[in-house]
Design a protein around this motif. Structure first.
Motif, PDB file in Angstrom:
ATOM      1  N   GLN A   1      60.542  37.678  38.767  1.00 29.36           N
ATOM      2  CA  GLN A   1      60.712  37.075  37.443  1.00 29.36           C
ATOM      3  C   GLN A   1      59.830  35.839  37.252  1.00 29.36           C
ATOM      4  OE1 GLN A   1      62.504  38.587  35.164  1.00 29.36           O
ATOM      5  NE2 GLN A   1      63.177  40.150  36.635  1.00 29.36           N
ATOM      6  N   VAL A   2      59.195  35.386  38.358  1.00 27.74           N
ATOM      7  CA  VAL A   2      58.375  34.174  38.327  1.00 27.74           C
ATOM      8  C   VAL A   2      56.913  34.576  38.474  1.00 27.74           C
ATOM      9  CG1 VAL A   2      57.928  31.930  39.394  1.00 27.74           C
ATOM     10  CG2 VAL A   2      60.264  32.853  39.341  1.00 27.74           C
ATOM     11  N   THR A   3      56.064  33.984  37.650  1.00 25.44           N
ATOM     12  CA  THR A   3      54.630  34.262  37.715  1.00 25.44           C
ATOM     13  C   THR A   3      53.947  33.242  38.610  1.00 25.44           C
ATOM     14  OG1 THR A   3      54.667  35.163  35.473  1.00 25.44           O
ATOM     15  CG2 THR A   3      52.518  34.525  36.364  1.00 25.44           C
ATOM     16  N   ASN A   4      53.187  33.748  39.555  1.00 25.70           N
ATOM     17  CA  ASN A   4      52.444  32.891  40.462  1.00 25.70           C
ATOM     18  C   ASN A   4      51.155  32.431  39.776  1.00 25.70           C
ATOM     19  OD1 ASN A   4      51.045  31.671  42.539  1.00 25.70           O
ATOM     20  ND2 ASN A   4      51.569  33.221  44.055  1.00 25.70           N
ATOM     21  N   PRO A   5      50.937  31.110  39.625  1.00 25.72           N
ATOM     22  CA  PRO A   5      49.712  30.638  38.935  1.00 25.72           C
ATOM     23  C   PRO A   5      48.438  31.107  39.611  1.00 25.72           C
ATOM     24  CG  PRO A   5      51.299  28.851  39.236  1.00 25.72           C
ATOM     25  CD  PRO A   5      51.802  29.989  40.033  1.00 25.72           C
ATOM     26  N   GLU A   6      48.434  31.141  40.956  1.00 20.75           N
ATOM     27  CA  GLU A   6      47.232  31.579  41.679  1.00 20.75           C
ATOM     28  C   GLU A   6      46.943  33.048  41.401  1.00 20.75           C
ATOM     29  OE1 GLU A   6      45.135  29.757  43.322  1.00 20.75           O
ATOM     30  OE2 GLU A   6      46.271  27.916  42.950  1.00 20.75           O
ATOM     31  N   ALA A   7      48.011  33.871  41.356  1.00 18.19           N
ATOM     32  CA  ALA A   7      47.827  35.292  41.064  1.00 18.19           C
ATOM     33  C   ALA A   7      47.309  35.491  39.644  1.00 18.19           C
ATOM     34  CB  ALA A   7      49.137  36.041  41.273  1.00 18.19           C
ATOM     35  N   ALA A   8      47.840  34.706  38.702  1.00 19.53           N
ATOM     36  CA  ALA A   8      47.358  34.805  37.317  1.00 19.53           C
ATOM     37  C   ALA A   8      45.891  34.397  37.213  1.00 19.53           C
ATOM     38  CB  ALA A   8      48.226  33.929  36.415  1.00 19.53           C
ATOM     39  N   LYS A   9      45.526  33.358  37.953  1.00 21.01           N
ATOM     40  CA  LYS A   9      44.120  32.928  37.962  1.00 21.01           C
ATOM     41  C   LYS A   9      43.232  34.030  38.543  1.00 21.01           C
ATOM     42  CE  LYS A   9      43.489  28.731  39.287  1.00 21.01           C
ATOM     43  NZ  LYS A   9      43.325  27.548  40.168  1.00 21.01           N
ATOM     44  N   ARG A  10      43.745  34.697  39.578  1.00 21.53           N
ATOM     45  CA  ARG A  10      42.979  35.782  40.201  1.00 21.53           C
ATOM     46  C   ARG A  10      42.791  36.933  39.214  1.00 21.53           C
ATOM     47  NH1 ARG A  10      44.811  40.264  42.943  1.00 21.53           N
ATOM     48  NH2 ARG A  10      43.289  41.233  44.334  1.00 21.53           N
ATOM     49  N   LYS A  11      43.816  37.194  38.378  1.00 19.53           N
ATOM     50  CA  LYS A  11      43.703  38.256  37.382  1.00 19.53           C
ATOM     51  C   LYS A  11      42.608  37.933  36.375  1.00 19.53           C
ATOM     52  CE  LYS A  11      46.450  40.852  34.035  1.00 19.53           C
ATOM     53  NZ  LYS A  11      47.798  41.036  33.446  1.00 19.53           N
ATOM     54  N   VAL A  12      42.537  36.666  35.940  1.00 19.89           N
ATOM     55  CA  VAL A  12      41.499  36.261  34.990  1.00 19.89           C
ATOM     56  C   VAL A  12      40.109  36.430  35.610  1.00 19.89           C
ATOM     57  CG1 VAL A  12      40.576  34.312  33.679  1.00 19.89           C
ATOM     58  CG2 VAL A  12      43.048  34.678  33.802  1.00 19.89           C
TER      59      VAL A  12
ATOM     60  N   LYS B   1      50.766  39.313  39.428  1.00 27.13           N
ATOM     61  CA  LYS B   1      51.833  38.513  38.849  1.00 27.13           C
ATOM     62  C   LYS B   1      52.479  37.601  39.883  1.00 27.13           C
ATOM     63  CE  LYS B   1      56.206  38.900  36.301  1.00 27.13           C
ATOM     64  NZ  LYS B   1      57.206  39.818  35.718  1.00 27.13           N
ATOM     65  N   CYS B   2      52.877  38.203  41.029  1.00 27.12           N
ATOM     66  CA  CYS B   2      53.504  37.395  42.086  1.00 27.12           C
ATOM     67  C   CYS B   2      52.558  37.097  43.235  1.00 27.12           C
ATOM     68  CB  CYS B   2      54.762  38.088  42.612  1.00 27.12           C
ATOM     69  SG  CYS B   2      54.415  39.663  43.436  1.00 27.12           S
ATOM     70  N   GLY B   3      51.444  37.852  43.349  1.00 30.23           N
ATOM     71  CA  GLY B   3      50.457  37.590  44.385  1.00 30.23           C
ATOM     72  C   GLY B   3      50.727  38.292  45.699  1.00 30.23           C
ATOM     73  N   LYS B   4      51.792  39.142  45.772  1.00 28.57           N
ATOM     74  CA  LYS B   4      52.119  39.817  47.035  1.00 28.57           C
ATOM     75  C   LYS B   4      51.440  41.182  47.088  1.00 28.57           C
ATOM     76  CE  LYS B   4      56.607  37.530  47.561  1.00 28.57           C
ATOM     77  NZ  LYS B   4      58.068  37.715  47.717  1.00 28.57           N
ATOM     78  N   ASN B   5      51.286  41.688  48.346  1.00 26.38           N
ATOM     79  CA  ASN B   5      50.622  42.974  48.569  1.00 26.38           C
ATOM     80  C   ASN B   5      51.648  44.107  48.523  1.00 26.38           C
ATOM     81  OD1 ASN B   5      48.128  41.718  48.959  1.00 26.38           O
ATOM     82  ND2 ASN B   5      48.519  41.428  51.140  1.00 26.38           N
ATOM     83  N   GLY B   6      51.145  45.329  48.285  1.00 29.36           N
ATOM     84  CA  GLY B   6      51.983  46.514  48.362  1.00 29.36           C
ATOM     85  C   GLY B   6      52.425  47.066  47.027  1.00 29.36           C
ATOM     86  N   HIS B   7      52.169  46.386  45.917  1.00 33.66           N
ATOM     87  CA  HIS B   7      52.545  46.878  44.589  1.00 33.66           C
ATOM     88  C   HIS B   7      51.641  46.224  43.553  1.00 33.66           C
ATOM     89  CE1 HIS B   7      54.859  43.109  44.989  1.00 33.66           C
ATOM     90  NE2 HIS B   7      54.744  43.026  43.668  1.00 33.66           N
ATOM     91  N   ASN B   8      51.779  46.712  42.292  1.00 33.25           N
ATOM     92  CA  ASN B   8      50.984  46.142  41.207  1.00 33.25           C
ATOM     93  C   ASN B   8      51.895  45.458  40.197  1.00 33.25           C
ATOM     94  OD1 ASN B   8      52.170  48.287  39.942  1.00 33.25           O
ATOM     95  ND2 ASN B   8      50.300  49.530  39.859  1.00 33.25           N
TER      96      ASN B   8
END
Length: 353
Positions: free
Chosen positions: A314-325, A300-307
């Motif tokens: 509260q903000v969705t990182n577009p790169e992280a969302a793309k990585r999820k897809v 969601k946010c693209g940071k390490n250490g949590h899921n």
């Protein structure tokens, strides 16, 4: 002659001196430095000086390292000087064993191997160790057949390292098989006597493998360095070492019965917490060293250490969302490949039938 590498432990040195008077004793450098660090603290400068002094193969280099240590920390120098040099410095080791080992790694490796059997009853533990050694000796005997050379692989690798470093040394012929070998840049010089298999750096006599100075002299005489490696590193000596096998025995139900009193296990008191199997680590040693850990990365946010579930952003990182897809598509791709493989396997089995 037997060589013993002794862990620095209170009272152990006196016992070994009393029971094994004619045996050469050595201290484990890692444990020696651990005790040193508890008293004087760590630091790369003091550590490198102490390690450099221990690894020096001739006394002049050892004296130079110890002089630097004395200038930095006089108390540390006094503490190290309390130990006899023949127990922790290469320049004072005997030339007979052809071994310059400073660490107790061989015992540490064995203890790590029998970790699964150490908490078993004595008989079960001994049987596990016997079976392990029986299989290990057979495996090592079979491994020799794959060797293409007459020298064992690790001594050969060490010789190759000396050959690679011999290019910076220039031999000057004196007479017969005696040379003065000089470094190209530092002008450091050593005497090499090929007939006696001796170099004043002491490496050749200490280890049994020609040093870089000896390799330079041998190259001048157009001789092969591997022909001057000590016989203890030969393939035949390795075969002789593991030629005697550990004899197999029948199962416990087929053992002969003897008229002795029943042996009872010792009384055992369970302590609090889970029993510890791993060795005690030093205070500054990484407790997780050797363990594989999983690092989570939020989609969601693209940071390490949590899921995503525990993400507070509260903000969705577009790169992280793309990585999820991409992760979902890769997962679907692997599932399809598995089902295709199962389908084709069943299809060919049906066709053959």
């Amino acid at each position: 002659m037997l060589r013993l590498v002794v862990i620095v432990w209170q009272g152990l040195m006196a016992v070994f001196d009393e029971l094994f008077e004619s045996v050469e004793h050595r201290l484990c450098l890692r444990h020696l430095y651990a005790n040193f660090k508890k008293k004087f603290g760590g630091g790369t400068l003091i550590r490198d000086l102490m390690m450099g002094a221990a690894k020096a193969t001739y006394i002049q280099e050892w004296e130079a390292k110890m002089k630097e240590l004395k200038a930095i920390n006089h108390g540390a120098w006094e503490w190290v000087m309390k130990f006899p040099t023949k127990s922790w410095c290469k320049h004072a080791f005997s030339f007979y064993p052809k071994c310059d080992v400073l660490m107790n790694n061989i015992s540490e490796a064995f203890n790590s191997t029998i970790l699964v059997a150490r908490d078993k009853p004595v008989l079960t533990m001994c049987e596990w160790i016997r079976s392990y050694l029986m299989n290990r000796n057979s495996t090592l005997r079979q491994k020799v057949d794959r060797w293409q050379q007459d020298i064992c692989p690790k001594p050969r690798y060490r010789l190759d390292m000396e050959v690679a470093k011999s290019g910076s040394w220039t031999p000057i012929w004196s007479k017969d098989e005696i040379f003065q070998v000089v470094h190209v840049h530092t002008k450091q010089a050593f005497i090499v006597d090929i007939a006696r298999r001796m170099c004043t750096c002491n490496f050749w006599e200490l280890v049994g493998i020609p040093c870089r100075h000896a390799v330079a002299a041998l190259r001048y005489r157009m001789q092969r360095p591997d022909e001057f490696v000590d016989e203890c590193y030969s393939k035949q000596r390795y075969i002789d070492c593991y030629d005697n096998n550990v004899s197999p025995i029948n199962g416990e139900d087929m053992w002969p019965e003897v008229e002795v009193d029943e042996m009872l296990p010792p009384s055992y008191k369970r302590g609090p917490g889970r029993p510890k199997k791993l060795r005690r680590r030093e205070p500054d040693e990484d407790p997780n060293k050797g363990r594989t850990t999983t690092c989570y990365r939020c989609t969601k946010c693209g940071k390490n250490g949590h899921n995503t579930r525990s993400c507070l952003s509260q903000v969705t990182n577009p790169e992280a969302a793309k990585r999820k897809v991409i992760i979902i598509l890769v997962f679907i791709y692997h599932i399809c490949i598995i089902y295709l493989f199962i389908y084709l396997n069943n299809f060919f089995i049906t066709e053959k039938a």
